[in-house]
Write a protein that holds these residues in place. Structure first.
Motif, mmCIF file in Angstrom:
data_model
loop_
_atom_site.group_PDB
_atom_site.id
_atom_site.type_symbol
_atom_site.label_atom_id
_atom_site.label_comp_id
_atom_site.label_asym_id
_atom_site.label_seq_id
_atom_site.Cartn_x
_atom_site.Cartn_y
_atom_site.Cartn_z
ATOM 1 N N ASP A 165 -7.013 9.531 2.610
ATOM 2 C CA ASP A 165 -7.836 8.402 3.060
ATOM 3 C C ASP A 165 -7.971 7.323 2.000
ATOM 4 O O ASP A 165 -8.877 6.498 2.048
ATOM 5 C CB ASP A 165 -9.225 8.897 3.475
ATOM 6 C CG ASP A 165 -9.956 9.601 2.335
ATOM 7 O OD1 ASP A 165 -9.342 9.773 1.253
ATOM 8 O OD2 ASP A 165 -11.132 10.004 2.527
ATOM 9 N N VAL A 166 -7.037 7.335 1.003
ATOM 10 C CA VAL A 166 -7.073 6.351 -0.070
ATOM 11 C C VAL A 166 -5.762 5.570 -0.081
ATOM 12 O O VAL A 166 -4.678 6.153 -0.026
ATOM 13 C CB VAL A 166 -7.311 7.012 -1.444
ATOM 14 C CG1 VAL A 166 -7.277 5.967 -2.555
ATOM 15 C CG2 VAL A 166 -8.632 7.759 -1.453
ATOM 16 N N ALA A 167 -5.896 4.249 -0.161
ATOM 17 C CA ALA A 167 -4.723 3.378 -0.240
ATOM 18 C C ALA A 167 -4.508 2.957 -1.695
ATOM 19 O O ALA A 167 -5.349 2.254 -2.269
ATOM 20 C CB ALA A 167 -4.905 2.156 0.648
ATOM 21 N N GLN A 168 -3.425 3.411 -2.277
ATOM 22 C CA GLN A 168 -3.058 2.991 -3.622
ATOM 23 C C GLN A 168 -2.290 1.672 -3.535
ATOM 24 O O GLN A 168 -1.426 1.510 -2.681
ATOM 25 C CB GLN A 168 -2.190 4.054 -4.303
ATOM 26 C CG GLN A 168 -2.825 5.434 -4.389
ATOM 27 C CD GLN A 168 -3.995 5.485 -5.347
ATOM 28 O OE1 GLN A 168 -4.062 4.686 -6.289
ATOM 29 N NE2 GLN A 168 -4.910 6.412 -5.109
ATOM 30 N N PRO B 123 -6.669 -1.530 4.789
ATOM 31 C CA PRO B 123 -5.506 -0.675 5.070
ATOM 32 C C PRO B 123 -5.642 0.121 6.355
ATOM 33 O O PRO B 123 -4.710 0.812 6.756
ATOM 34 C CB PRO B 123 -5.490 0.258 3.858
ATOM 35 C CG PRO B 123 -6.910 0.341 3.421
ATOM 36 C CD PRO B 123 -7.511 -1.006 3.707
ATOM 37 N N ILE C 161 -9.939 4.273 5.752
ATOM 38 C CA ILE C 161 -9.131 4.313 4.527
ATOM 39 C C ILE C 161 -9.707 3.312 3.534
ATOM 40 O O ILE C 161 -9.970 2.158 3.869
ATOM 41 C CB ILE C 161 -7.663 3.979 4.827
ATOM 42 C CG1 ILE C 161 -7.076 5.012 5.792
ATOM 43 C CG2 ILE C 161 -6.839 3.940 3.532
ATOM 44 C CD1 ILE C 161 -5.651 4.699 6.215
ATOM 45 N N ILE D 102 -9.625 1.398 -0.348
ATOM 46 C CA ILE D 102 -8.675 0.886 -1.337
ATOM 47 C C ILE D 102 -9.067 1.393 -2.719
ATOM 48 O O ILE D 102 -10.253 1.394 -3.080
ATOM 49 C CB ILE D 102 -8.657 -0.651 -1.320
ATOM 50 C CG1 ILE D 102 -8.242 -1.171 0.065
ATOM 51 C CG2 ILE D 102 -7.705 -1.197 -2.380
ATOM 52 C CD1 ILE D 102 -8.334 -2.676 0.202
ATOM 53 N N SER D 103 -8.108 1.839 -3.477
ATOM 54 C CA SER D 103 -8.371 2.316 -4.825
ATOM 55 C C SER D 103 -8.955 1.196 -5.678
ATOM 56 O O SER D 103 -8.757 0.014 -5.402
ATOM 57 C CB SER D 103 -7.083 2.845 -5.464
ATOM 58 O OG SER D 103 -6.124 1.814 -5.518
ATOM 59 N N TYR E 280 0.822 -1.207 0.000
ATOM 60 C CA TYR E 280 0.000 0.000 0.000
ATOM 61 C C TYR E 280 0.858 1.259 0.000
ATOM 62 O O TYR E 280 1.918 1.310 0.629
ATOM 63 C CB TYR E 280 -0.894 0.064 1.246
ATOM 64 C CG TYR E 280 -2.025 -0.919 1.273
ATOM 65 C CD1 TYR E 280 -2.832 -1.122 0.168
ATOM 66 C CD2 TYR E 280 -2.292 -1.636 2.436
ATOM 67 C CE1 TYR E 280 -3.886 -2.016 0.208
ATOM 68 C CE2 TYR E 280 -3.338 -2.540 2.492
ATOM 69 C CZ TYR E 280 -4.122 -2.729 1.369
ATOM 70 O OH TYR E 280 -5.160 -3.610 1.418
ATOM 71 N N THR E 281 0.387 2.278 -0.674
ATOM 72 C CA THR E 281 0.874 3.647 -0.511
ATOM 73 C C THR E 281 -0.337 4.501 -0.170
ATOM 74 O O THR E 281 -1.234 4.695 -1.012
ATOM 75 C CB THR E 281 1.542 4.173 -1.789
ATOM 76 O OG1 THR E 281 2.639 3.327 -2.132
ATOM 77 C CG2 THR E 281 2.048 5.596 -1.588
ATOM 78 N N ILE E 282 -0.413 4.985 1.064
ATOM 79 C CA ILE E 282 -1.600 5.677 1.542
ATOM 80 C C ILE E 282 -1.424 7.178 1.348
ATOM 81 O O ILE E 282 -0.461 7.786 1.835
ATOM 82 C CB ILE E 282 -1.871 5.350 3.019
ATOM 83 C CG1 ILE E 282 -2.131 3.844 3.168
ATOM 84 C CG2 ILE E 282 -3.056 6.152 3.550
ATOM 85 C CD1 ILE E 282 -2.324 3.385 4.593
ATOM 86 N N THR E 283 -2.348 7.782 0.621
ATOM 87 C CA THR E 283 -2.400 9.226 0.408
ATOM 88 C C THR E 283 -3.751 9.715 0.895
ATOM 89 O O THR E 283 -4.789 9.402 0.290
ATOM 90 C CB THR E 283 -2.210 9.576 -1.077
ATOM 91 O OG1 THR E 283 -0.992 8.997 -1.549
ATOM 92 C CG2 THR E 283 -2.182 11.087 -1.272
#
Length: 895
Positions: free
Chosen positions: A649-652, A714, A718, A720-721, A644-647
């Motif tokens: 409240d969204v986890a890419q 995540p 948060i 997930i995309s 995960y890369t969290i930006t």
């Protein structure tokens, strides 16, 4: 009527029976190589042993690297892999007596330090393919040839030994700066020369010493300049041991039939101790002090306070056993028909163990910190320090940075307060079977001298199984304990003065493991499982080839035209990371599900080789071919991992995967060469080549729906995309590679009798690439590509005295170096020039010591370092490795 090719080459044919002549000396080896180049129907470079069982250099790789258009990369101070015409080692293949071999590396490239130079009688590097050449590469094919006892024609007994000295000294406690090698060879014929045997043995025990600087990288500071982010530098002491045996048994009951059995075994041990201090600097809790000096965007001098150094005492053991066997039966009838059957087996069992152990002033948050001054330049970074890292009362076994946090194994074993080391054991098995049959028929009365057709079946399997553990001190029950280094494991100190850090404590990590000082806690994360793979390839090849031999005016046209059809069936087994819940560490518990995928494809590979031979020993060659090389094995692994890369409240979601469906690299190739030979012992040549890469394997980010992945939450709040970016190797469009090689071997006495004994051999190669694998992207360099490669050797040999000096230069290139856990990473390497020399004396016929040869060699006489740096700034050095000079003295005695 005498065939045209025989008329063109009859002066070079060896004598037989009692007329057999065994030539000796470096000049004779060059003449033999020149003769091989002249006779060949392909564009080929050759090395011939200057005496039975003795190559002109200390290793096969160093000898091969002097050939036109070829070069090598040094690893730990020795050459063990070859690049041909601007391509990395993975683009070529290596044969032993015409048979494919398994590798001690992770991929296909053969590492030549597995093969004792004493067992090799000749090496041919084919730069163009032909239909009857099985296992051909895209950049070239290296064929190592051992002695054929019935062709030798007489009994030969040879023994030799040498001593080695490295001027770096004994860098690590318990290491050596001197080593040795022994070898013996026996060749004989029996039963009226119908039975021949060759037996060879070689044992090597030699040290290598390396001073290494390594930077984590260079960070962007708030002021806009870059500064070193951290350092992980070592002194590395290697003991290389290799026991090699080879044998050949030939039976020729009649002139029409020959049966040959070959066997080779190598037991290879590469044991390293690596000791150094890892310094977390800008990328840590340390503080960059005011008053730094910056120049052209880089902070070149300054200091960091509150530095918590991690003292590393690491072990790297790379052990491999290689087995190779082959049985060939060849029949040639009086009516022009011929037949051949060959079966071979090659296997490599390799084990790589990496043990990292950490020590420092105290566990994370405890113990003294240091103020580290630094000066960065094009030779790396040197440091100043305040603490005494050689004080066994100050330095203890611990986790100075708390890396890894708390880990709980499935059996309840716990590591708290950070890991105290890491244990990584990689087990690799590589196995290859090859079966081949061929029939041929000589022709007369036309442009074709003969036809041949054959079938080959190769099956290969290669697997990797990783075993990875966190190390935790058994006494660290509450996560706060640091342990005094036991007396029985202490080995004094190792000096890091080349870094400015002075002496540091030295101990034996393996003794601590054996004594139970550490608990091993299995790494529970799925990224370990997805490193494993098992790949199987089945390749069936059918081929036909017509050999050309015709008069064209006063010239002779020779060569061949043919086609191969390769049916490939490949299978890859691996794992996909799967979310299993939350583990005892409070982290996502990532398991793995099995993944098994297969694919198949067909390649049709036409080839043409033409040689127009003029009476003046001028030869024009032209070649055209379709060439392939199968993908790297690690690119074919069936594995998938993600993170995960969290930006906000969204986890890419990002991840990586192998690609079991990969097809080979494919290229259309043209070659044109002009060669002029002098007195059948020298030549000059201009070789032009062009390759159009129709398929190129590169990594690309592809988008997949996250609904297809088993992903954990995540965190609260948060999401997930909807899509994930996965980086995978794919087949794409390639580009062009072209160049020219100017090569020569010139014995001066071919022009001036008074200069008998003097001569030169060498080459200059220029290669240009236009590779744009990513659509619309920037051009890229191929791994291993150097624009300029220059080799040169000047020699004198007369009346037993011999002397030569060699220079090997290559311009900057993308090389592979060792990364975390023995993984291979690519970095831009600086240009380098290696200078070697040798002097010797061969006692002449009539002397009481006839058959004895003495020699002294010097390698890397200018102490050329291996350097990698960030592109665009040579001061941002990532690796700076100094190998020192090596001196060798030895003898061979033949009787």
């Amino acid at each position: 009527m005498v065939p045209a090719s025989a008329r063109a080459q009859e002066a070079d044919e060896p004598l037989s029976g009692d007329q057999t002549i065994i030539v000796t000396g470096y000049r004779a080896s060059l003449e033999s190589a020149v003769g091989e180049k002249l006779r060949s129907e392909q564009i080929v470079e050759s090395i011939s042993a200057e005496d039975i069982g003795k190559l002109p250099d200390a290793s096969i790789a160093e000898s091969i690297a002097r050939l036109p258009g070829l070069t090598s990369q040094r690893v730990n101070g020795r050459s063990n892999a070859i690049s041909i015409r601007g391509f990395a080692p993975d683009f070529s293949t290596t044969l032993l007596n015409g048979r494919e071999q398994t590798s001690t590396g992770d991929n296909r490239a053969v590492e030549y330090d597995q093969y004792p130079s004493e067992i090799v009688n000749a090496v041919n590097v084919y730069k163009t393919p032909m239909a009857s050449l099985i296992g051909q590469g895209l950049s070239g094919t290296v064929d190592m040839r051992t002695i054929r006892p019935l062709d030798t024609g007489k009994r030969v007994v040879s023994v030799g030994a040498r001593g080695t000295y490295t001027d770096q000294g004994k860098l690590n406690a318990g290491s050596r700066d001197k080593g040795y090698r022994f070898n013996a060879l026996y060749v004989d014929q029996f039963a009226n020369d119908t039975l021949g045997i060759a037996l060879g043995a070689s044992y090597l025990n030699e040290p290598y010493q390396v001073e290494e600087f390594n930077a984590w990288g260079y960070a962007d500071t708030d002021s806009g300049e870059k500064v070193i982010g951290g350092s992980k530098s070592y002194v590395t002491s290697t003991t290389l041991k290799r026991m090699g045996f080879n044998g050949t048994l030939q039976w020729r009951p009649s002139p029409n039939f020959t049966s040959t059995f070959d066997g080779f075994y190598s037991d290879f041990k590469d044991d390293q101790y690596k000791r150094g201090i890892e310094l977390p600097l800008y990328w840590s809790s340390a503080t960059l002090d005011d008053g730094s000096t910056a120049s052209d965007g880089l902070i070149t001098q300054g200091s960091f306070s509150d530095v918590k150094g991690v003292l590393r005492n690491d072990v790297f053991q790379r052990h491999a056993k290689l087995y190779s066997f082959g049985w060939n039966n060849a029949w040639k009838g009086d009516d022009g028909w011929s037949a051949m059957a060959d079966v071979s087996y090659s296997r490599t069992d390799r084990n790589e163990l990496v043990v990292e152990t950490y020590s420092g002033t105290g566990r994370s948050g405890e113990g003294a910190t240091d103020t580290i001054g630094f000066t960065s330049s094009s030779k790396g970074t040197t440091f100043t320090h305040q603490l005494d890292y050689s004080d066994y009362d100050l330095i203890k076994l611990t986790s100075p940075q708390g890396w890894g946090g708390t880990q709980v194994a499935a059996d309840g074993t716990t590591i708290t307060g950070g890991q105290d080391g890491y244990y990584n054991n990689r087990k690799i098995n590589d196995e290859l079977w090859q079966f081949r049959v061929e029939v041929g028929k000589e022709l007369s009365g036309g442009p074709f001298s003969s036809l041949q057709a054959g079938w080959n079946y190769t099956t290969r399997s290669k697997s990797l199984v990783p075993e990875e553990y966190f190390l935790g001190l058994a006494d660290n029950t509450d996560g706060t304990v640091s342990v005094t280094i036991p007396e029985y494991a202490r080995m004094g100190t190792t000096n890091l003065s080349y870094l400015g850090l002075g002496p540091m404590v030295a101990y034996d990590p393996l003794k601590l493991l054996d004594a139970g000082v550490y608990n091993l806690v299995a790494n529970p994360y799925g990224d370990v499982v997805v490193k494993a793979y098992a790949i199987r390839e089945k390749i069936m090849t059918a081929y036909t080839q017509a050999n050309i031999d015709a008069d064209v005016g006063s010239a002779v046209l020779t060569g061949n035209v043919g086609v191969q059809a390769n049916w490939t069936d490949q299978n890859s087994k691996g794992a996909t990371a799967v979310y299993l819940g939350t583990n005892a560490n409070g982290s996502p518990d990532i398991g793995a599900s099995a993944r098994n995928e297969s694919t198949g494809y067909l390649d049709v590979l036409p080839s043409l080789n033409l040689s127009l031979r003029f009476p003046s020993d001028f030869v024009i060659r032209f070649a055209a071919a379709r060439e392939i090389i199968r993908p790297r094995l690690d690119d074919m692994r069936a594995s998938l991992s993600w993170g995960y890369t969290i930006t906000g409240d969204v986890a890419q979601v990002t991840g990586s995967s192998g690609n079991p469906d990969l097809r080979p690299w494919r290229a259309n190739a043209l070659d044109l060469t002009f060669e002029k030979y002098f007195a059948r012992k020298g030549y000059v040549a201009a070789q032009f080549y062009w390759k159009d890469l129709k398929s190129y394997i590169y990594n690309l980010d592809v988008t997949v729906p996250t609904s297809s992945l088993a992903l954990p939450s995540p965190g609260d709040g948060i999401t997930i995309s909807d899509t994930a970016q996965l980086n995978i190797p794919i087949n794409g469009k390639g580009g062009k590679l072209y160049g020219v090689e100017l090569a020569t071997t010139l014995p001066f006495d071919a022009f001036v009798d008074a200069l008998e004994g003097f001569g030169v051999t060498g080459s200059v190669a220029y290669t240009k690439t236009r590779i744009t694998p990513t659509p619309g992207g920037a051009a890229e360099d191929l791994p291993g590509y150097s624009k300029w490669v220059v080799n040169g050797t000047g020699y004198f040999e007369k009346a037993g005295f011999n002397m030569r000096g060699s220079v090997r230069y290559r311009s900057t290139f993308v090389g592979e170096v060792s990364g975390f856990g023995a993984s291979r990473v690519r970095r831009r390497a600086a240009e380098e020039m290696i200078v070697d020399g040798q002097i010797g004396y061969d006692f002449q016929p009539g002397s009481p010591l006839e058959g004895l040869s003495l020699y002294v060699q010097g390698q890397n006489l200018t102490d050329e370092p291996f350097i990698t740096a960030n592109p665009g700034d040579s001061r941002q050095v990532i690796d700076y490795q100094s190998y020192g000079r090596r001196f060798l003295a030895g003898f061979t005695y033949k009787f």
